[in-house]
Design a protein around this motif. Structure first.
Motif, PDB file in Angstrom:
ATOM      1  N   ARG A  26      38.739 -26.415 -19.380  1.00  0.00           N
ATOM      2  CA  ARG A  26      40.107 -26.929 -19.389  1.00  0.00           C
ATOM      3  C   ARG A  26      40.415 -27.652 -20.696  1.00  0.00           C
ATOM      4  O   ARG A  26      41.486 -27.483 -21.279  1.00  0.00           O
ATOM      5  CB  ARG A  26      40.322 -27.855 -18.190  1.00  0.00           C
ATOM      6  N   LYS A  30      43.159 -26.437 -23.365  1.00  0.00           N
ATOM      7  CA  LYS A  30      44.237 -27.329 -23.790  1.00  0.00           C
ATOM      8  C   LYS A  30      44.298 -27.408 -25.312  1.00  0.00           C
ATOM      9  O   LYS A  30      45.379 -27.346 -25.904  1.00  0.00           O
ATOM     10  CB  LYS A  30      44.041 -28.716 -23.201  1.00  0.00           C
ATOM     11  N   ASN A  61      38.395 -20.576 -13.963  1.00  0.00           N
ATOM     12  CA  ASN A  61      37.930 -21.363 -12.819  1.00  0.00           C
ATOM     13  C   ASN A  61      37.421 -20.469 -11.706  1.00  0.00           C
ATOM     14  O   ASN A  61      36.388 -20.747 -11.092  1.00  0.00           O
ATOM     15  CB  ASN A  61      39.061 -22.255 -12.289  1.00  0.00           C
TER      16      ASN A  61
END
Length: 74
Positions: A26, A30, A61
């Motif tokens: 993540r 980002k 994920n």
């Protein structure tokens, strides 16, 4: 025809190790998104790229938690 695991569409609570992996991915997603936002010219192509990047981050994920047939990873 591939048969999906019975839990394919159910919530699986990630393990602590999986949560750590998801957090690292993540953060990387980002950071890349910030570069895309800054460097790409405004327009439909930019929108497409960023939306698909978000989708890929979400699928990452799934890859961490499930095997290709939907079976939970241990």
């Amino acid at each position: 025809m591939t048969t999906m695991h019975s839990s394919t569409f159910e919530y699986l609570k990630p393990t602590d190790d999986q949560i750590e992996k998801m957090n690292r991915i993540r953060l990387a997603a980002k950071a890349y998104s910030e570069v895309l936002e800054k460097e790409l010219p405004e327009g439909p192509d930019k929108t497409f790229v960023i939306r698909n990047h978000r989708s890929n981050a979400m699928w990452a994920n799934v890859a961490i938690i499930r095997l290709p047939d939907g079976t939970p990873r241990t």
